[in-house]
Scaffold this motif. Structure first.
Motif, PDB file in Angstrom:
ATOM      1  N   GLY A   1      10.448   2.967   6.497  1.00 37.93           N
ATOM      2  CA  GLY A   1       9.667   3.006   7.859  1.00 37.93           C
ATOM      3  C   GLY A   1       9.393   4.571   8.280  1.00 37.93           C
ATOM      4  N   ASP A   2       9.467   4.343   9.704  1.00 39.99           N
ATOM      5  CA  ASP A   2       9.583   5.914  10.210  1.00 39.99           C
ATOM      6  C   ASP A   2      10.652   6.942   9.696  1.00 39.99           C
TER       7      ASP A   2
ATOM      8  N   ASN B   1       1.117   0.603   7.269  1.00 38.90           N
ATOM      9  CA  ASN B   1       0.818   0.173   6.005  1.00 38.90           C
ATOM     10  C   ASN B   1       2.058   0.513   5.107  1.00 38.90           C
ATOM     11  N   THR B   2       2.361   1.928   5.179  1.00 35.01           N
ATOM     12  CA  THR B   2       3.331   2.489   4.380  1.00 35.01           C
ATOM     13  C   THR B   2       4.729   1.752   4.731  1.00 35.01           C
TER      14      THR B   2
ATOM     15  N   VAL C   1       5.386  -1.110   5.814  1.00 34.79           N
ATOM     16  CA  VAL C   1       5.553  -2.510   5.166  1.00 34.79           C
ATOM     17  C   VAL C   1       5.553  -2.354   3.799  1.00 34.79           C
ATOM     18  N   ALA C   2       4.961  -1.585   3.033  1.00 40.77           N
ATOM     19  CA  ALA C   2       5.052  -1.568   1.405  1.00 40.77           C
ATOM     20  C   ALA C   2       6.512  -1.002   1.111  1.00 40.77           C
ATOM     21  N   ASP C   3       7.132  -0.360   2.032  1.00 34.68           N
ATOM     22  CA  ASP C   3       8.471   0.185   1.605  1.00 34.68           C
ATOM     23  C   ASP C   3       9.193  -1.158   1.693  1.00 34.68           C
ATOM     24  N   ALA C   4       9.317  -2.018   2.763  1.00 34.07           N
ATOM     25  CA  ALA C   4      10.063  -3.154   2.864  1.00 34.07           C
ATOM     26  C   ALA C   4       9.651  -4.115   1.814  1.00 34.07           C
ATOM     27  N   HIS C   5       8.390  -4.071   1.312  1.00 34.35           N
ATOM     28  CA  HIS C   5       8.131  -5.363   0.104  1.00 34.35           C
ATOM     29  C   HIS C   5       8.581  -4.793  -1.061  1.00 34.35           C
ATOM     30  N   ASN C   6       8.706  -3.217  -1.204  1.00 30.93           N
ATOM     31  CA  ASN C   6       9.162  -2.691  -2.507  1.00 30.93           C
ATOM     32  C   ASN C   6      10.608  -2.816  -2.574  1.00 30.93           C
ATOM     33  N   LEU C   7      11.276  -2.655  -1.379  1.00 26.94           N
ATOM     34  CA  LEU C   7      12.682  -2.660  -1.394  1.00 26.94           C
ATOM     35  C   LEU C   7      13.620  -3.875  -1.391  1.00 26.94           C
ATOM     36  N   CYS C   8      12.854  -4.808  -0.497  1.00 21.37           N
ATOM     37  CA  CYS C   8      13.683  -6.267  -0.262  1.00 21.37           C
ATOM     38  C   CYS C   8      13.728  -7.199  -1.509  1.00 21.37           C
ATOM     39  N   TRP C   9      12.896  -7.193  -2.342  1.00 21.32           N
ATOM     40  CA  TRP C   9      12.914  -8.081  -3.531  1.00 21.32           C
ATOM     41  C   TRP C   9      14.116  -7.345  -4.404  1.00 21.32           C
ATOM     42  N   LYS C  10      14.308  -6.246  -4.326  1.00 18.00           N
ATOM     43  CA  LYS C  10      15.268  -5.342  -5.327  1.00 18.00           C
ATOM     44  C   LYS C  10      16.572  -5.723  -4.683  1.00 18.00           C
ATOM     45  N   LEU C  11      16.787  -5.662  -3.603  1.00 18.51           N
ATOM     46  CA  LEU C  11      18.041  -6.004  -2.780  1.00 18.51           C
ATOM     47  C   LEU C  11      18.563  -7.279  -2.867  1.00 18.51           C
TER      48      LEU C  11
ATOM     49  N   VAL D   1     -21.960  14.817  15.584  1.00 26.33           N
ATOM     50  CA  VAL D   1     -21.866  16.346  14.779  1.00 26.33           C
ATOM     51  C   VAL D   1     -22.176  16.179  13.510  1.00 26.33           C
ATOM     52  N   GLU D   2     -22.808  17.259  12.875  1.00 35.37           N
ATOM     53  CA  GLU D   2     -23.117  17.311  11.608  1.00 35.37           C
ATOM     54  C   GLU D   2     -22.181  17.574  10.660  1.00 35.37           C
ATOM     55  N   LEU D   3     -21.238  16.535  10.280  1.00 34.02           N
ATOM     56  CA  LEU D   3     -20.123  16.686   9.581  1.00 34.02           C
ATOM     57  C   LEU D   3     -19.594  15.407   9.042  1.00 34.02           C
ATOM     58  N   PRO D   4     -19.933  15.241   7.597  1.00 30.66           N
ATOM     59  CA  PRO D   4     -19.706  13.815   6.915  1.00 30.66           C
ATOM     60  C   PRO D   4     -18.331  13.554   6.839  1.00 30.66           C
ATOM     61  N   TRP D   5     -17.765  13.237   8.110  1.00 31.32           N
ATOM     62  CA  TRP D   5     -16.181  13.323   8.030  1.00 31.32           C
ATOM     63  C   TRP D   5     -15.652  11.815   7.957  1.00 31.32           C
ATOM     64  N   SER D   6     -16.582  11.013   8.379  1.00 31.05           N
ATOM     65  CA  SER D   6     -15.835   9.614   8.681  1.00 31.05           C
ATOM     66  C   SER D   6     -15.287   9.078   7.111  1.00 31.05           C
ATOM     67  N   ASP D   7     -15.957   9.382   6.045  1.00 32.80           N
ATOM     68  CA  ASP D   7     -15.896   8.854   4.894  1.00 32.80           C
ATOM     69  C   ASP D   7     -14.119   9.692   4.611  1.00 32.80           C
ATOM     70  N   ARG D   8     -14.103  10.739   4.976  1.00 31.79           N
ATOM     71  CA  ARG D   8     -12.962  11.631   4.587  1.00 31.79           C
ATOM     72  C   ARG D   8     -11.830  10.852   5.470  1.00 31.79           C
ATOM     73  N   TYR D   9     -12.200  10.854   6.782  1.00 35.93           N
ATOM     74  CA  TYR D   9     -10.995  10.231   7.588  1.00 35.93           C
ATOM     75  C   TYR D   9     -10.661   9.063   7.240  1.00 35.93           C
ATOM     76  N   PHE D  10     -11.339   8.090   6.707  1.00 32.76           N
ATOM     77  CA  PHE D  10     -10.770   6.947   6.354  1.00 32.76           C
ATOM     78  C   PHE D  10     -10.541   6.761   4.785  1.00 32.76           C
ATOM     79  N   ALA D  11     -10.381   7.794   4.168  1.00 31.63           N
ATOM     80  CA  ALA D  11     -10.209   7.801   2.595  1.00 31.63           C
ATOM     81  C   ALA D  11      -8.709   7.286   2.425  1.00 31.63           C
ATOM     82  N   GLN D  12      -8.726   6.084   2.336  1.00 31.18           N
ATOM     83  CA  GLN D  12      -7.206   5.438   2.271  1.00 31.18           C
ATOM     84  C   GLN D  12      -7.226   4.074   1.490  1.00 31.18           C
ATOM     85  N   LEU D  13      -8.247   3.711   1.231  1.00 27.78           N
ATOM     86  CA  LEU D  13      -8.233   2.381   0.490  1.00 27.78           C
ATOM     87  C   LEU D  13      -7.521   2.384  -0.917  1.00 27.78           C
TER      88      LEU D  13
END
Length: 365
Positions: A128-129, A143-144, A146-156, A215-227
Motif C-alpha cells: 500500500g502507501d 488499485n495499486t 489492492v493489487a499488492d495485497a492480491h499478489n502477496l497474500c496467496w504467496k504468504l 480549454v482546448e487541450l485533449p487532456w482527459s484521455d491522457r488523464y485517465f490513461a490507466q486501464l
C-alpha cells in the motif's frame, strides 16, 4: 507479539520503512492540499452531467454520498488558519452561484509521490502507501494497493501452509516494484496535466477571455490513461513460466496506455470468457491454482501434491480464444495471473506438478 512475517501497511508516513533503512525514489511532496467536506445542493450543475470528479479553475469537486454530500479539494491557501471555508467553496463554484455550503470537515494533507526502493526487508514486507505514495489524480493509489495485497497474500499463505517455498516471497518485490514505478510516472504526469489545464482555465478567467468552450487541450484521455496499466500488468519472475514451463522467461511489459488488450500469455491476467451465462473465467479463480483446458480428463490425472488446485473445462471456441489446442491448458495463479501455458498436450505425465513446484518454489514436484 511474535510472528513469522510482518506486513507493513502503515501508510505514506510509515514508521517501519525508515526503521528498516528503506529509502524512497520519486519527486516527493508535490504540494500542500486541503479537502473540504460539505453539504449543499449542487443539482443545477450535476443533475444532467453526473461524474465522479468535476474540475474547475479553482479546485475540484466530487460527490461523497448521494444525499447531497460533497468534497472540494485544492491547493491549501496561505491563510489556511483563518480561511473562510464556506466562502472559498462558494467562490470556487463561480460568480453568482448563490450557494452557501455547510462545511462538515476540513483536512489538510500533503500530496506525496514516491516509491520505496524495495518492498521487502527480511521477513517484513511493505504494501500500500507504505510501499508507494501516489498522487490521487487518476485514482490509481487504491488499485495499486489492492493489487499488492492480491499478489502477496496467496504467496504468504502458501509459505505458511507449506505448499510454497520461502523464496516465493522474493517474487513479490520483483513483480510489484516495476508496476509501482510505472504507476508513479503516470500519476505524476496526470497531476501536472491537471495543474496545466486548471492554470490555463484560470488565466482565461483572469484575462476575461473565458468562453463557454472548454480549454482546448485533449487532456482527459491522457488523464485517465490507466486501464491498460491497471489490467494489463504483465509479471516477469520465477513465479511465471514461459510456454515451455520448465524455465522462467520474459513477459511483455505493460503498456501505459488507455487500452487493455486481453492476452493469454504467461504473466498477464487471465482474460474474461463466459463459462456460463452468469459465470466468467474470472469467477472460477480463487485461493487455488486454476487449470483451464478443453481436455479436463487428461489433465485431472496430473492433479496431486500439496498445492490447492482445480480444473475448469473450456469449449473448443474458448480454447481457441486462449490460443490452446484440443489438449492444451492454462495454469492460473490465485491472483488471476497466468503462471504457465501448454498450447497442446502436456509434455509428460508430471508436467503440471513440475510447473507448480517451479512456480511456488517448493520441492513437491
Amino acid at each position: 507479539v511474535r510472528a513469522r512475517y510482518v506486513l507493513a501497511a502503515d501508510g505514506a508516513n510509515s514508521t517501519l520503512r525508515p526503521l528498516l533503512g528503506i529509502g524512497t525514489t520519486g519527486p516527493g511532496a508535490l504540494g500542500s492540499f486541503t479537502t473540504v467536506v460539505f453539504d449543499a445542493d449542487l443539482s443545477r450543475w450535476c443533475a444532467r452531467r453526473p461524474a465522479g470528479v468535476y474540475f474547475t479553475a479553482h479546485g475540484s469537486f466530487g460527490p461523497v454520498h448521494p444525499e447531497g454530500g460533497w468534497m472540494w479539494f485544492g491547493v491549501t491557501p496561505d491563510d489556511a488558519a483563518d480561511a473562510d471555508w464556506p466562502g472559498l467553496v462558494s467562490r470556487a463554484l463561480g460568480p453568482g452561484a448563490g450557494v452557501r455550503p455547510e462545511v462538515r470537515r476540513v483536512q489538510h494533507w500533503v500530496m506525496n509521490a514516491f516509491v520505496a526502493e524495495r518492498f521487502r526487508h527480511g521477513r517484513v514486507l511493505l504494501a500500500g502507501d507504505a510501499a508507494h505514495a501516489l498522487p490521487i489524480t487518476g485514482g490509481l493509489g487504491m488499485n495499486t494497493g489492492v493489487a499488492d495485497a492480491h499478489n502477496l497474500c496467496w504467496k504468504l499463505a502458501g509459505v505458511l501452509r507449506g505448499w510454497a517455498g520461502p523464496a516465493l516471497l522474493d517474487t513479490y518485490d520483483t513483480e510489484r516494484l516495476p508496476v509501482a514505478r510505472r504507476t508513479l510516472d503516470q500519476t505524476v504526469a496526470s497531476t501536472r496535466l491537471m495543474v496545466e489545464v486548471q492554470s490555463r482555465r484560470h488565466e482565461q478567467l483572469r484575462s476575461g477571455d473565458a468562453t463557454s468552450d472548454p480549454v482546448e487541450l485533449p487532456w482527459s484521455d491522457r488523464y485517465f490513461a490507466q486501464l491498460g496499466l491497471v489490467l494489463g500488468v504483465a509479471y516477469r519472475s520465477r513465479a511465471v513460466l514461459t510456454d515451455g514451463p520448465s524455465a522462467p522467461g520474459p513477459a511483455d511489459p505493460s503498456a501505459p496506455g488507455t487500452d487493455y488488450v486481453p492476452t493469454p500469455r504467461p504473466g498477464h491476467r487471465m482474460p474474461h470468457l463466459w463459462l456460463a451465462p452468469d459465470r466468467s473465467t474470472l469467477d472460477a479463480c480463487g485461493e487455488w491454482f486454476t487449470l483451464f483446458t478443453p481436455d479436463p480428463a487428461r489433465w485431472e490425472q496430473q492433479l496431486g501434491g500439496p498445492w490447492p488446485s482445480r480444473v475448469e473445462a473450456l469449449t473448443a471456441e474458448q480454447a481457441d480464444s486462449c490460443a490452446l489446442g484440443a489438449h492444451g491448458a492454462l495454469l492460473v495463479r490465485p491472483d488471476g495471473h497466468i503462471a504457465a501455458r501448454w498450447p497442446d498436450a502436456p509434455p509428460s505425465e508430471a508436467a503440471l506438478r513440475r510447473a507448480l513446484a517451479a512456480v511456488t518454489g517448493s520441492p513437491g514436484g
